[in-house]
Design a protein around this motif. Sequence first.
Motif, PDB file in Angstrom:
ATOM      1  N   ARG A  13     -12.734   7.410  -7.174  1.00  0.00           N
ATOM      2  CA  ARG A  13     -12.572   5.963  -7.334  1.00  0.00           C
ATOM      3  C   ARG A  13     -13.653   5.406  -8.244  1.00  0.00           C
ATOM      4  O   ARG A  13     -13.407   4.519  -9.057  1.00  0.00           O
ATOM      5  CB  ARG A  13     -12.637   5.270  -5.969  1.00  0.00           C
ATOM      6  CG  ARG A  13     -11.401   5.441  -5.105  1.00  0.00           C
ATOM      7  CD  ARG A  13     -11.412   4.437  -3.961  1.00  0.00           C
ATOM      8  NE  ARG A  13     -12.602   4.581  -3.140  1.00  0.00           N
ATOM      9  CZ  ARG A  13     -12.676   5.339  -2.060  1.00  0.00           C
ATOM     10  NH1 ARG A  13     -11.625   6.028  -1.668  1.00  0.00           N
ATOM     11  NH2 ARG A  13     -13.796   5.415  -1.354  1.00  0.00           N
ATOM     12  N   ILE A 134     -14.223  -1.655  -5.294  1.00  0.00           N
ATOM     13  CA  ILE A 134     -12.960  -2.373  -5.417  1.00  0.00           C
ATOM     14  C   ILE A 134     -12.137  -1.740  -6.529  1.00  0.00           C
ATOM     15  O   ILE A 134     -12.555  -1.737  -7.693  1.00  0.00           O
ATOM     16  CB  ILE A 134     -13.171  -3.869  -5.742  1.00  0.00           C
ATOM     17  CG1 ILE A 134     -14.135  -4.525  -4.735  1.00  0.00           C
ATOM     18  CG2 ILE A 134     -11.839  -4.614  -5.752  1.00  0.00           C
ATOM     19  CD1 ILE A 134     -14.507  -5.952  -5.098  1.00  0.00           C
ATOM     20  N   ASP A 135     -10.986  -1.209  -6.201  1.00  0.00           N
ATOM     21  CA  ASP A 135     -10.056  -0.662  -7.199  1.00  0.00           C
ATOM     22  C   ASP A 135     -10.739   0.288  -8.177  1.00  0.00           C
ATOM     23  O   ASP A 135     -10.548   0.207  -9.388  1.00  0.00           O
ATOM     24  CB  ASP A 135      -9.368  -1.796  -7.975  1.00  0.00           C
ATOM     25  CG  ASP A 135      -8.441  -2.616  -7.091  1.00  0.00           C
ATOM     26  OD1 ASP A 135      -7.938  -2.073  -6.088  1.00  0.00           O
ATOM     27  OD2 ASP A 135      -8.229  -3.806  -7.398  1.00  0.00           O
ATOM     28  N   LYS A 137     -13.876   0.496  -8.977  1.00  0.00           N
ATOM     29  CA  LYS A 137     -15.081  -0.006  -9.621  1.00  0.00           C
ATOM     30  C   LYS A 137     -16.129  -0.322  -8.556  1.00  0.00           C
ATOM     31  O   LYS A 137     -15.788  -0.742  -7.455  1.00  0.00           O
ATOM     32  CB  LYS A 137     -14.785  -1.260 -10.449  1.00  0.00           C
ATOM     33  CG  LYS A 137     -13.877  -1.009 -11.636  1.00  0.00           C
ATOM     34  CD  LYS A 137     -13.680  -2.297 -12.436  1.00  0.00           C
ATOM     35  CE  LYS A 137     -12.768  -2.067 -13.636  1.00  0.00           C
ATOM     36  NZ  LYS A 137     -12.558  -3.312 -14.418  1.00  0.00           N
ATOM     37  N   LEU A 158     -10.414 -10.943  -9.262  1.00  0.00           N
ATOM     38  CA  LEU A 158      -9.391  -9.952  -8.946  1.00  0.00           C
ATOM     39  C   LEU A 158      -8.081 -10.287  -9.652  1.00  0.00           C
ATOM     40  O   LEU A 158      -7.696 -11.453  -9.744  1.00  0.00           O
ATOM     41  CB  LEU A 158      -9.139  -9.917  -7.435  1.00  0.00           C
ATOM     42  CG  LEU A 158     -10.344  -9.662  -6.538  1.00  0.00           C
ATOM     43  CD1 LEU A 158      -9.928  -9.747  -5.079  1.00  0.00           C
ATOM     44  CD2 LEU A 158     -10.980  -8.314  -6.841  1.00  0.00           C
ATOM     45  N   ASP A 160      -5.015 -10.158  -8.650  1.00  0.00           N
ATOM     46  CA  ASP A 160      -4.190 -10.026  -7.448  1.00  0.00           C
ATOM     47  C   ASP A 160      -3.644 -11.404  -7.087  1.00  0.00           C
ATOM     48  O   ASP A 160      -4.385 -12.258  -6.578  1.00  0.00           O
ATOM     49  CB  ASP A 160      -5.029  -9.454  -6.302  1.00  0.00           C
ATOM     50  CG  ASP A 160      -4.224  -9.222  -5.033  1.00  0.00           C
ATOM     51  OD1 ASP A 160      -3.095  -9.727  -4.942  1.00  0.00           O
ATOM     52  OD2 ASP A 160      -4.745  -8.537  -4.129  1.00  0.00           O
ATOM     53  N   GLU A 207      -9.779  -6.501   3.519  1.00  0.00           N
ATOM     54  CA  GLU A 207      -8.508  -6.546   2.795  1.00  0.00           C
ATOM     55  C   GLU A 207      -8.105  -7.989   2.565  1.00  0.00           C
ATOM     56  O   GLU A 207      -8.040  -8.785   3.502  1.00  0.00           O
ATOM     57  CB  GLU A 207      -7.428  -5.790   3.567  1.00  0.00           C
ATOM     58  CG  GLU A 207      -7.679  -4.297   3.597  1.00  0.00           C
ATOM     59  CD  GLU A 207      -6.564  -3.511   4.268  1.00  0.00           C
ATOM     60  OE1 GLU A 207      -5.705  -2.971   3.546  1.00  0.00           O
ATOM     61  OE2 GLU A 207      -6.563  -3.454   5.508  1.00  0.00           O
ATOM     62  N   ARG A 210      -3.471  -7.763  -1.851  1.00  0.00           N
ATOM     63  CA  ARG A 210      -3.220  -6.326  -1.952  1.00  0.00           C
ATOM     64  C   ARG A 210      -4.501  -5.538  -2.249  1.00  0.00           C
ATOM     65  O   ARG A 210      -4.447  -4.353  -2.556  1.00  0.00           O
ATOM     66  CB  ARG A 210      -2.188  -6.044  -3.060  1.00  0.00           C
ATOM     67  CG  ARG A 210      -0.835  -6.677  -2.854  1.00  0.00           C
ATOM     68  CD  ARG A 210       0.187  -6.117  -3.852  1.00  0.00           C
ATOM     69  NE  ARG A 210      -0.285  -6.206  -5.224  1.00  0.00           N
ATOM     70  CZ  ARG A 210      -0.103  -7.249  -6.021  1.00  0.00           C
ATOM     71  NH1 ARG A 210       0.553  -8.317  -5.571  1.00  0.00           N
ATOM     72  NH2 ARG A 210      -0.549  -7.245  -7.255  1.00  0.00           N
ATOM     73  N   THR A 211      -5.623  -6.211  -2.173  1.00  0.00           N
ATOM     74  CA  THR A 211      -6.894  -5.608  -2.581  1.00  0.00           C
ATOM     75  C   THR A 211      -7.681  -5.120  -1.376  1.00  0.00           C
ATOM     76  O   THR A 211      -7.845  -5.835  -0.380  1.00  0.00           O
ATOM     77  CB  THR A 211      -7.741  -6.630  -3.360  1.00  0.00           C
ATOM     78  OG1 THR A 211      -7.020  -7.057  -4.521  1.00  0.00           O
ATOM     79  CG2 THR A 211      -9.065  -6.022  -3.798  1.00  0.00           C
ATOM     80  N   ARG A 212      -8.169  -3.889  -1.483  1.00  0.00           N
ATOM     81  CA  ARG A 212      -8.994  -3.269  -0.449  1.00  0.00           C
ATOM     82  C   ARG A 212     -10.429  -3.177  -0.964  1.00  0.00           C
ATOM     83  O   ARG A 212     -10.678  -2.656  -2.057  1.00  0.00           O
ATOM     84  CB  ARG A 212      -8.452  -1.876  -0.118  1.00  0.00           C
ATOM     85  CG  ARG A 212      -9.127  -1.152   1.023  1.00  0.00           C
ATOM     86  CD  ARG A 212      -8.399   0.165   1.276  1.00  0.00           C
ATOM     87  NE  ARG A 212      -8.915   0.883   2.429  1.00  0.00           N
ATOM     88  CZ  ARG A 212      -9.928   1.738   2.383  1.00  0.00           C
ATOM     89  NH1 ARG A 212     -10.537   1.987   1.227  1.00  0.00           N
ATOM     90  NH2 ARG A 212     -10.317   2.363   3.482  1.00  0.00           N
TER      91      ARG A 212
END
Length: 229
Positions: A13, A134-135, A137, A158, A160, A207, A210-212
Amino acid sequence: MGLLDSFERGLERAVGGAFAKTFKSGVQPLEISAALRRELDTKAAVVSRDRILAPNDLTVRLSPADKQRMDALGEALIDELTQLVQQHAAAQRYTFPGGIRIALQADESLSEGVIRVDSTSVKGAVRWNPVLDIDGKRYPLLASRTVIGRGSEADITLDDPGTSRKHIEVLWDGTRGQVNDLGSTNGSTLNGEPFTQAALPPDSVIEIGRTRILFRVLAQADPPRGGAR
Protein backbone atom coordinates in the motif's frame (compact mmCIF):
# COMPACT_ATOMS: atom_id res chain seq x y z
CA MET A 1 -3.61 -12.41 9.17
CA GLY A 2 -0.06 -12.83 10.53
CA LEU A 3 2.48 -10.09 11.17
CA LEU A 4 4.44 -10.84 8.01
CA ASP A 5 1.28 -10.84 5.87
CA SER A 6 0.30 -7.53 7.40
CA PHE A 7 3.79 -6.15 6.76
CA GLU A 8 3.73 -7.14 3.10
CA ARG A 9 0.30 -5.64 2.51
CA GLY A 10 1.25 -2.47 4.32
CA LEU A 11 4.40 -2.10 2.27
CA GLU A 12 2.50 -2.70 -0.98
CA ARG A 13 0.00 0.00 0.00
CA ALA A 14 2.79 2.40 0.94
CA VAL A 15 4.88 2.08 -2.23
CA GLY A 16 2.35 0.97 -4.83
CA GLY A 17 3.68 -0.46 -8.07
CA ALA A 18 7.29 0.12 -7.04
CA PHE A 19 7.01 -2.91 -4.76
CA ALA A 20 6.50 -5.46 -7.54
CA LYS A 21 8.90 -3.82 -9.97
CA THR A 22 11.81 -3.50 -7.53
CA PHE A 23 12.11 -7.02 -6.12
CA LYS A 24 12.65 -9.67 -8.75
CA SER A 25 15.88 -11.00 -7.24
CA GLY A 26 18.13 -10.58 -4.21
CA VAL A 27 16.88 -9.81 -0.72
CA GLN A 28 13.14 -9.42 -0.26
CA PRO A 29 11.61 -7.02 2.30
CA LEU A 30 9.94 -9.97 4.05
CA GLU A 31 13.37 -11.51 4.62
CA ILE A 32 14.52 -8.32 6.36
CA SER A 33 11.43 -8.29 8.56
CA ALA A 34 11.98 -11.94 9.51
CA ALA A 35 15.66 -11.24 10.28
CA LEU A 36 14.69 -8.36 12.58
CA ARG A 37 12.21 -10.55 14.45
CA ARG A 38 14.88 -13.23 14.90
CA GLU A 39 17.33 -10.64 16.19
CA LEU A 40 14.86 -9.45 18.82
CA ASP A 41 14.12 -13.01 19.90
CA THR A 42 17.82 -13.91 20.08
CA LYS A 43 18.95 -10.82 21.99
CA ALA A 44 15.94 -10.37 24.28
CA ALA A 45 17.06 -10.64 27.93
CA VAL A 46 14.98 -11.23 31.04
CA VAL A 47 15.85 -8.47 33.52
CA SER A 48 13.03 -9.13 35.98
CA ARG A 49 9.95 -11.31 36.29
CA ASP A 50 7.86 -8.72 34.49
CA ARG A 51 10.40 -7.25 32.07
CA ILE A 52 12.12 -8.63 28.99
CA LEU A 53 14.46 -6.11 27.42
CA ALA A 54 15.03 -6.17 23.64
CA PRO A 55 17.50 -4.13 21.55
CA ASN A 56 16.05 -1.01 19.98
CA ASP A 57 18.92 0.11 17.71
CA LEU A 58 19.04 -2.22 14.70
CA THR A 59 21.36 -2.03 11.70
CA VAL A 60 20.56 -4.21 8.68
CA ARG A 61 23.65 -4.89 6.57
CA LEU A 62 23.11 -5.78 2.91
CA SER A 63 25.09 -6.13 -0.27
CA PRO A 64 25.37 -2.81 -2.16
CA ALA A 65 22.97 -4.08 -4.86
CA ASP A 66 20.36 -5.14 -2.29
CA LYS A 67 20.79 -1.85 -0.40
CA GLN A 68 20.16 0.10 -3.60
CA ARG A 69 16.94 -1.80 -4.26
CA MET A 70 15.73 -1.19 -0.72
CA ASP A 71 16.55 2.51 -0.96
CA ALA A 72 14.14 2.73 -3.91
CA LEU A 73 11.28 2.21 -1.45
CA GLY A 74 12.27 5.25 0.60
CA GLU A 75 11.05 5.91 4.14
CA ALA A 76 8.00 3.67 3.64
CA LEU A 77 10.20 0.60 4.14
CA ILE A 78 11.69 1.86 7.42
CA ASP A 79 8.22 2.86 8.67
CA GLU A 80 6.78 -0.59 7.91
CA LEU A 81 9.77 -2.35 9.50
CA THR A 82 9.41 -0.16 12.59
CA GLN A 83 5.72 -1.00 12.82
CA LEU A 84 6.42 -4.72 12.54
CA VAL A 85 9.13 -4.59 15.22
CA GLN A 86 6.70 -2.75 17.52
CA GLN A 87 3.98 -5.34 16.95
CA HIS A 88 6.33 -8.27 17.44
CA ALA A 89 7.67 -6.76 20.67
CA ALA A 90 4.13 -6.21 21.97
CA ALA A 91 3.14 -9.80 21.13
CA GLN A 92 6.21 -11.18 22.93
CA ARG A 93 5.95 -8.66 25.79
CA TYR A 94 9.36 -7.19 25.10
CA THR A 95 10.23 -3.68 26.25
CA PHE A 96 12.72 -1.25 24.71
CA PRO A 97 15.07 1.16 26.53
CA GLY A 98 14.17 3.93 24.08
CA GLY A 99 12.72 4.59 20.67
CA ILE A 100 13.28 2.20 17.80
CA ARG A 101 15.95 3.00 15.22
CA ILE A 102 16.32 0.86 12.09
CA ALA A 103 19.04 1.65 9.54
CA LEU A 104 20.08 -0.05 6.31
CA GLN A 105 23.81 -0.23 5.58
CA ALA A 106 25.69 -1.41 2.51
CA ASP A 107 28.40 -3.99 3.23
CA GLU A 108 30.84 -4.87 0.45
CA SER A 109 31.68 -8.19 2.13
CA LEU A 110 28.13 -9.54 1.68
CA SER A 111 26.80 -11.29 -1.42
CA GLU A 112 23.37 -10.53 -2.86
CA GLY A 113 20.62 -12.19 -0.89
CA VAL A 114 22.59 -12.24 2.40
CA ILE A 115 21.40 -10.27 5.45
CA ARG A 116 23.26 -9.48 8.66
CA VAL A 117 21.63 -7.65 11.57
CA ASP A 118 23.61 -5.85 14.29
CA SER A 119 21.74 -4.63 17.35
CA THR A 120 22.26 -2.83 20.62
CA SER A 121 20.19 -1.31 23.38
CA VAL A 122 20.35 2.48 23.46
CA LYS A 123 18.66 4.61 26.08
CA GLY A 124 16.96 7.69 24.79
CA ALA A 125 13.77 9.62 24.28
CA VAL A 126 10.98 8.22 22.15
CA ARG A 127 9.52 10.28 19.31
CA TRP A 128 5.92 9.22 18.69
CA ASN A 129 5.26 9.68 14.98
CA PRO A 130 1.57 9.40 14.07
CA VAL A 131 0.69 8.60 10.45
CA LEU A 132 -2.44 7.94 8.41
CA ASP A 133 -2.43 5.32 5.63
CA ILE A 134 -5.08 6.19 3.03
CA ASP A 135 -5.48 4.49 -0.36
CA GLY A 136 -1.83 3.47 -0.57
CA LYS A 137 -0.46 6.83 0.58
CA ARG A 138 1.07 7.70 3.93
CA TYR A 139 0.36 11.06 5.54
CA PRO A 140 2.45 12.06 8.59
CA LEU A 141 0.39 14.10 11.06
CA LEU A 142 2.52 17.22 11.15
CA ALA A 143 -0.06 19.39 12.94
CA SER A 144 -2.12 18.94 16.10
CA ARG A 145 -5.33 19.06 14.01
CA THR A 146 -5.80 17.44 10.60
CA VAL A 147 -9.09 17.79 8.72
CA ILE A 148 -10.02 15.09 6.18
CA GLY A 149 -12.75 15.35 3.54
CA ARG A 150 -13.46 15.92 -0.14
CA GLY A 151 -13.30 19.72 -0.02
CA SER A 152 -10.25 21.68 -1.10
CA GLU A 153 -10.16 23.34 2.31
CA ALA A 154 -9.43 19.99 4.01
CA ASP A 155 -5.83 19.23 5.00
CA ILE A 156 -6.16 15.80 3.32
CA THR A 157 -8.49 15.88 0.31
CA LEU A 158 -10.26 12.66 -0.71
CA ASP A 159 -11.62 11.75 -4.13
CA ASP A 160 -14.69 10.17 -2.57
CA PRO A 161 -18.21 11.55 -3.22
CA GLY A 162 -19.45 9.67 -0.17
CA THR A 163 -17.52 11.99 2.15
CA SER A 164 -18.43 15.50 3.25
CA ARG A 165 -16.27 18.49 2.41
CA LYS A 166 -14.96 18.49 5.99
CA HIS A 167 -15.80 15.01 7.20
CA ILE A 168 -13.57 14.28 10.20
CA GLU A 169 -10.72 15.79 12.16
CA VAL A 170 -7.85 13.88 13.73
CA LEU A 171 -6.30 15.46 16.82
CA TRP A 172 -2.83 14.60 18.18
CA ASP A 173 -1.38 16.04 21.40
CA GLY A 174 2.03 14.40 21.16
CA THR A 175 1.13 11.13 22.83
CA ARG A 176 -2.59 10.50 22.24
CA GLY A 177 -4.99 10.68 19.33
CA GLN A 178 -8.65 11.60 19.00
CA VAL A 179 -11.03 11.61 16.03
CA ASN A 180 -14.18 13.75 15.70
CA ASP A 181 -16.91 13.59 13.08
CA LEU A 182 -17.53 17.15 11.86
CA GLY A 183 -21.28 16.75 11.32
CA SER A 184 -20.84 14.69 8.15
CA THR A 185 -23.84 13.67 6.05
CA ASN A 186 -23.10 9.93 5.94
CA GLY A 187 -21.40 9.49 9.30
CA SER A 188 -18.16 7.72 10.24
CA THR A 189 -17.08 4.50 11.89
CA LEU A 190 -14.09 3.62 14.08
CA ASN A 191 -13.17 -0.06 14.10
CA GLY A 192 -16.64 -0.80 12.76
CA GLU A 193 -18.57 1.30 15.33
CA PRO A 194 -20.29 4.64 14.57
CA PHE A 195 -18.89 7.64 16.43
CA THR A 196 -19.12 11.39 16.77
CA GLN A 197 -16.09 11.74 19.07
CA ALA A 198 -13.70 9.01 20.14
CA ALA A 199 -10.22 8.26 21.42
CA LEU A 200 -7.97 7.00 18.64
CA PRO A 201 -5.71 4.10 19.70
CA PRO A 202 -2.84 3.00 17.43
CA ASP A 203 -3.79 0.61 14.60
CA SER A 204 -7.37 1.89 14.54
CA VAL A 205 -9.37 1.86 11.31
CA ILE A 206 -11.58 4.83 10.41
CA GLU A 207 -14.09 4.46 7.57
CA ILE A 208 -15.77 7.42 5.88
CA GLY A 209 -17.67 7.01 2.63
CA ARG A 210 -15.74 4.39 0.65
CA THR A 211 -12.43 5.42 2.20
CA ARG A 212 -10.56 3.34 4.77
CA ILE A 213 -8.05 5.17 6.97
CA LEU A 214 -5.49 3.34 9.12
CA PHE A 215 -4.04 5.28 12.06
CA ARG A 216 -0.59 4.20 13.19
CA VAL A 217 1.89 5.51 15.75
CA LEU A 218 5.58 4.71 15.24
CA ALA A 219 7.78 4.73 18.36
CA GLN A 220 11.01 5.90 16.78
CA ALA A 221 14.24 7.09 18.34
CA ASP A 222 14.44 10.81 18.91
CA PRO A 223 17.68 11.91 17.21
CA PRO A 224 20.17 13.69 19.47
CA ARG A 225 20.58 17.42 19.01
CA GLY A 226 23.11 18.38 16.38
CA GLY A 227 22.47 15.13 14.46
CA ALA A 228 25.13 13.09 16.27
CA ARG A 229 24.39 9.61 17.53
